[in-house]
Write a protein that holds these residues in place. Structure first.
Motif, mmCIF file in Angstrom:
data_model
loop_
_atom_site.group_PDB
_atom_site.id
_atom_site.type_symbol
_atom_site.label_atom_id
_atom_site.label_comp_id
_atom_site.label_asym_id
_atom_site.label_seq_id
_atom_site.Cartn_x
_atom_site.Cartn_y
_atom_site.Cartn_z
ATOM 1 N N GLU A 11 7.607 3.649 1.482
ATOM 2 C CA GLU A 11 8.773 3.857 2.918
ATOM 3 C C GLU A 11 7.473 4.645 4.227
ATOM 4 O O GLU A 11 6.698 4.067 4.618
ATOM 5 C CB GLU A 11 9.744 5.205 3.220
ATOM 6 C CG GLU A 11 10.492 3.404 3.168
ATOM 7 C CD GLU A 11 12.152 4.137 2.804
ATOM 8 O OE1 GLU A 11 13.046 3.772 2.988
ATOM 9 O OE2 GLU A 11 12.361 5.498 2.941
ATOM 10 N N LEU A 14 4.343 2.214 3.360
ATOM 11 C CA LEU A 14 4.626 0.625 4.597
ATOM 12 C C LEU A 14 4.730 1.263 5.617
ATOM 13 O O LEU A 14 4.148 0.313 6.843
ATOM 14 C CB LEU A 14 5.804 0.095 4.209
ATOM 15 C CG LEU A 14 6.245 -0.560 2.700
ATOM 16 C CD1 LEU A 14 7.382 -0.711 2.863
ATOM 17 C CD2 LEU A 14 4.973 -1.686 2.830
ATOM 18 N N LEU A 18 1.570 -1.261 7.855
ATOM 19 C CA LEU A 18 2.048 -1.844 9.056
ATOM 20 C C LEU A 18 2.123 -1.102 10.228
ATOM 21 O O LEU A 18 1.664 -2.548 11.239
ATOM 22 C CB LEU A 18 3.636 -2.022 8.796
ATOM 23 C CG LEU A 18 4.153 -2.581 7.937
ATOM 24 C CD1 LEU A 18 5.600 -2.294 7.380
ATOM 25 C CD2 LEU A 18 3.785 -4.480 7.045
ATOM 26 N N TYR A 30 4.790 -9.994 2.148
ATOM 27 C CA TYR A 30 5.793 -9.311 1.533
ATOM 28 C C TYR A 30 4.694 -8.948 -0.595
ATOM 29 O O TYR A 30 4.558 -7.813 -0.381
ATOM 30 C CB TYR A 30 6.572 -8.523 1.327
ATOM 31 C CG TYR A 30 7.128 -9.283 2.822
ATOM 32 C CD1 TYR A 30 7.177 -8.034 3.737
ATOM 33 C CD2 TYR A 30 7.686 -10.535 3.721
ATOM 34 C CE1 TYR A 30 7.605 -7.789 5.320
ATOM 35 C CE2 TYR A 30 8.064 -10.115 4.677
ATOM 36 C CZ TYR A 30 7.824 -9.493 5.875
ATOM 37 O OH TYR A 30 8.275 -8.611 7.262
ATOM 38 N N VAL A 48 10.908 -2.208 3.957
ATOM 39 C CA VAL A 48 11.509 -2.908 5.547
ATOM 40 C C VAL A 48 12.918 -3.268 5.851
ATOM 41 O O VAL A 48 12.740 -2.396 7.230
ATOM 42 C CB VAL A 48 10.362 -3.968 5.302
ATOM 43 C CG1 VAL A 48 10.522 -4.715 6.418
ATOM 44 C CG2 VAL A 48 8.966 -3.667 4.874
#
Length: 161
Positions: A11, A14, A18, A30, A48
């Motif tokens: 996480e 990401l 992102l 993805y 996500v």
């Protein structure tokens, strides 16, 4: 670095990718993220979804460079809003399609403005008209329009790397 949000390493990676780079512009973004991170596409999608549910991220969207898209009017408007009207006025301002940011901040003896909005329009004059209309509509006669003179830097932040 801040309080522990209980995020997994995936996480955190990401969030950094992102927020700083966005979603890869490929047929299967993805999957591209998964290959980069050494996990499965399903793990990326699940992570996500978890970030959205935890409200760590609000949405995935495009970032438009307004000045390159024909919108040359870009102004921060500092409003003096009575404390008892801050929520009502803030919600009203935030609902306008031409306002992208709406923040409450503290005041100072020489700066009484407490609510800040970013207005975007095709021209500076259009920004002025929008601010004047909002002033009349919301009965907020005390405000300052601060136009952007020059963009010096615009970047996104990596939070965990």
């Amino acid at each position: 670095m801040g309080k522990d949000l209980g995020l997994t390493e995936l996480e955190k990676h990401l969030v950094d990718i992102l927020s700083a780079e966005g979603i890869p512009l490929t047929e299967r973004p993805y999957l591209a993220l998964a290959e980069r991170l050494g996990v499965t596409e399903e793990e990326v999608l699940s992570a996500v979804k978890g970030l959205l549910e935890k409200k760590i991220i609000r949405r995935l969207s495009a970032l438009i460079r307004h000045n390159l898209s024909g919108y040359e009017g870009n102004a921060m408007v500092a409003w003096r809003v009575p404390e008892e009207r801050v929520e009502e006025v803030g919600e009203s301002l935030a609902s306008r399609p031409f306002i992208t940011h709406c923040y409450l901040r503290r005041t100072y003896p020489d700066w009484p403005y407490n609510l800040y909005t970013m207005i975007h329009a095709e021209t500076e004059e259009a920004c002025r008209r929008l601010a004047e209309e909002l002033s009349r509509e919301l009965d907020l006669p005390d405000y300052e329009i601060l136009f952007t003179e020059k963009e010096i830097v615009r970047r996104t932040r990596r939070y965990f790397s």
